[in-house]
Design a protein around this motif. Sequence first.
Motif, short mmCIF file in Angstrom:
data_model
loop_
_atom_site.label_atom_id
_atom_site.label_comp_id
_atom_site.label_asym_id
_atom_site.label_seq_id
_atom_site.Cartn_x
_atom_site.Cartn_y
_atom_site.Cartn_z
N TYR B 114 35.18 6.12 -65.45
CA TYR B 114 35.02 7.10 -66.52
C TYR B 114 33.55 7.46 -66.70
CZ TYR B 114 34.37 8.75 -71.27
OH TYR B 114 33.96 9.47 -72.36
N ASP B 115 32.71 6.44 -66.66
CA ASP B 115 31.28 6.63 -66.87
C ASP B 115 30.68 7.50 -65.79
OD1 ASP B 115 28.74 6.35 -67.73
OD2 ASP B 115 28.56 4.22 -67.35
N MET B 116 31.06 7.23 -64.56
CA MET B 116 30.39 7.87 -63.43
C MET B 116 31.04 9.18 -63.02
SD MET B 116 27.88 6.15 -62.46
CE MET B 116 27.23 4.89 -63.51
N MET B 117 32.35 9.30 -63.22
CA MET B 117 33.03 10.49 -62.71
C MET B 117 33.71 11.29 -63.81
SD MET B 117 33.11 11.59 -59.60
CE MET B 117 33.36 10.62 -58.14
N GLY B 118 33.83 10.74 -64.99
CA GLY B 118 34.42 11.50 -66.09
C GLY B 118 35.93 11.57 -66.06
N ILE B 119 36.57 10.65 -65.38
CA ILE B 119 38.03 10.62 -65.38
C ILE B 119 38.48 9.72 -66.52
CG2 ILE B 119 40.07 9.92 -64.08
CD1 ILE B 119 38.20 10.51 -61.57
N ARG B 120 39.37 10.24 -67.38
CA ARG B 120 39.81 9.44 -68.53
C ARG B 120 41.08 8.69 -68.17
NH1 ARG B 120 38.55 14.10 -70.48
NH2 ARG B 120 40.66 14.74 -70.98
N PHE B 121 41.20 7.51 -68.77
CA PHE B 121 42.37 6.67 -68.49
C PHE B 121 43.21 6.55 -69.75
CE2 PHE B 121 39.43 5.69 -65.15
CZ PHE B 121 40.24 5.47 -64.06
N ARG B 122 44.47 7.00 -69.64
CA ARG B 122 45.37 6.96 -70.79
C ARG B 122 45.73 5.51 -71.11
NH1 ARG B 122 49.46 9.78 -68.69
NH2 ARG B 122 48.53 11.81 -69.07
N ASN B 123 45.75 5.18 -72.40
CA ASN B 123 46.10 3.83 -72.89
C ASN B 123 45.07 2.77 -72.53
OD1 ASN B 123 48.49 4.95 -73.82
ND2 ASN B 123 49.56 4.47 -71.91
N HIS B 124 43.89 3.20 -72.19
CA HIS B 124 42.84 2.20 -71.96
C HIS B 124 42.37 1.64 -73.31
CE1 HIS B 124 39.02 0.41 -70.84
NE2 HIS B 124 39.39 0.44 -69.58
N PRO B 125 42.20 0.32 -73.45
CA PRO B 125 41.89 -0.24 -74.78
C PRO B 125 40.50 0.11 -75.29
CG PRO B 125 41.87 -1.96 -73.10
CD PRO B 125 42.40 -0.73 -72.44
N ASP B 126 39.56 0.41 -74.43
CA ASP B 126 38.18 0.55 -74.90
C ASP B 126 37.43 1.47 -73.92
OD1 ASP B 126 35.79 0.17 -76.17
OD2 ASP B 126 35.32 -1.70 -75.14
N LEU B 127 37.78 2.75 -73.93
CA LEU B 127 37.22 3.65 -72.93
C LEU B 127 35.88 4.20 -73.42
CD1 LEU B 127 38.03 4.72 -70.14
CD2 LEU B 127 38.86 6.76 -71.25
N ARG B 128 34.81 3.47 -73.08
CA ARG B 128 33.46 3.92 -73.40
C ARG B 128 32.65 3.90 -72.12
NH1 ARG B 128 30.69 0.18 -75.97
NH2 ARG B 128 32.21 -1.44 -75.64
N ARG B 129 31.46 4.50 -72.18
CA ARG B 129 30.56 4.40 -71.04
C ARG B 129 30.16 2.94 -70.88
NH1 ARG B 129 28.38 8.88 -68.65
NH2 ARG B 129 28.61 10.86 -69.73
N ILE B 130 29.90 2.53 -69.64
CA ILE B 130 29.59 1.11 -69.44
C ILE B 130 28.20 0.90 -68.88
CG2 ILE B 130 30.75 1.02 -67.18
CD1 ILE B 130 31.67 -1.82 -68.07
N LEU B 131 27.79 1.69 -67.90
CA LEU B 131 26.47 1.48 -67.32
C LEU B 131 25.44 2.40 -67.95
CD1 LEU B 131 27.33 1.00 -63.54
CD2 LEU B 131 26.83 -0.73 -65.22
N LEU B 132 25.83 3.62 -68.25
CA LEU B 132 24.90 4.56 -68.87
C LEU B 132 24.96 4.37 -70.38
CD1 LEU B 132 25.83 7.63 -66.70
CD2 LEU B 132 23.78 6.26 -66.56
#
Lengths: 414, 165
Positions: B114-132
């Motif tokens: 998600y962080d690097m490519m901007g693809i969102r994941f449905r039902n992910h518990p904590d979809l935030r940027r991770i490295l940036l």
Amino acid sequence: MALEDQRTTVYKVDPNHPESETLPALRTEELLLNMGPQHPSTHGVLKVIMELEGERVVKSTPVMGYLHRGVEKLAEDGTYHQFIPHTDRLDYVCAMYNNFAYCRAVEKLLDLKVPDRAEYLRTIVAEVQRIIGHLFWLSAQALDIGAMTVFFYCFRDREILLDWFDELCGARLTTSWYRIGGVERDLTPSLIAKLKAFLDYFPPKIDEYQVFLEKNRIWLARTKGIAVISAEDAINFGLSGPTLRGSGVDYDLRKYEPYSAYPRCEFSVPVGKNGDTYDRYWIRMMELYESVKIIKQCLEQMEEGPIMAEVPSVTFPPKQRVFTNLESMIQQFKLFSQGFKAPPGEIYCGTEAHKGELGFYIVSTGGSKPYRLKIRAPSFVHMGAFDHMARGYMISDACTIFGTYDIVMGECDR
Amino acid sequence: MHPLARRIQETFPTGFVSSTEWRGDVAVTVTRDKVHEIAQFLRDDPSMDFDYIVHVSSVDWPDDEERFEVVWEFYSIRKRHRIRLKTRVPESDCVVDSLTDLWRGANFMEREVYDMMGIRFRNHPDLRRILLPDDFNEGYPLRKDFPLRGKGWRDTFEFLDEQPR
């Protein structure tokens, strides 16, 4: 399953305990603590936001990326050869193994066969690097727990091998000694003699480290039963290397997807039982003995021969030929200026580095640069399990959990 | 066709798109709506038994109609085989099912995608940027239209080779 039970009985207060009602009603609240990014025991620039109940960790959220340099993006802009020095900077403690993993991945993409002698050399140097990595891990882990003596003793032995690397390739840490299709240069008789001397000198030293630690009450109290993870959870989280084997899962790519000269060597894969920090420590100590065994066998079996595959479109010619032979000079110039074209396709190639499975997923569209290069870094994957493993333990134990992963932020953040 | 790929094709005739086998790697492309179902099958079916997630990755193909490709790689510790599962995602609806409920290790890996490519994941518990950083607003760096030198304030630097001679 039994491990989970043990963990709950040791670390959760029993609500039915007769004394629990007599305790005075204290006002309690959860404390939010920022640990890092500038903290000596986070092994680099890592921040963890911890929710604490007293000194116990209730929840922890790792915040990463302080060392993010966009290595995967940089890879898309350079040729395959040009990426080798970048891999040094991933896990900067063990550069050789990163080079090795990357070169293996490109060789799989090109379907390139590496000569026998080069395979042996690669295995020898990779195992030397594994010894360095484990020594570095042991010193850092012991220092986290407060045993400074071990740190100095380990660094004394690590220094010998770093000097050996210096003589081998001119660098102690950022080595870039592996090449696609072989290695950069051969071992000299002096290097072989020094390595043999080290192999005689080293095993008694491993016993010495164990004497320091295995009868040390503080060490035992801080490692036994700490950061327990069951085999099912460890697999589910994708852990690898000693962190996975400590939970009793026999998973080692050197054995089960054999590569290089490993299938020709006899060695065993130590596997733990309890999945605690102590077992992971024990595995790494046993792996030091195994590495010594592997290097000895390789030195015995190794025969004379070329150290680089002869595929002029991909591999570099020997340096002597570049100076005397026009075709070789042209070949060298073209490879350095334009690189080589890889066939279109995609591969994943995992290598058992000393931390765990270091993998490269490369997508090629037929050009001289990787279209997409993804690094599967064990440190990053291990951090995913940090919250699970730290829950219920003390803050001071959280420091040892970074240590037990052998985390290096350069690799984690890429 | 590799037996693993054939098994997926037989079990999910509508979800299966194609399969390849190259350099010993088996890759199966499936439709986006069946990803979770097929992943669950891969994990739970006794003959598949993929209990280990190796990596989650993504590839950007800007010229294609369905621009992004999401890649999962699984390994079976007991059966000792590997498989690569792929699906395509269009740019306009950049969402795919999260597999975090099946493999908890997918949590951080999907966050990185998600962080690097901007693809969102449905039902992910904590979809935030991770490295940036969380407030990074210059887009998704591993997309092909993101320049290597960076965007935003980094783009205002003058580089040596751009100076008039």
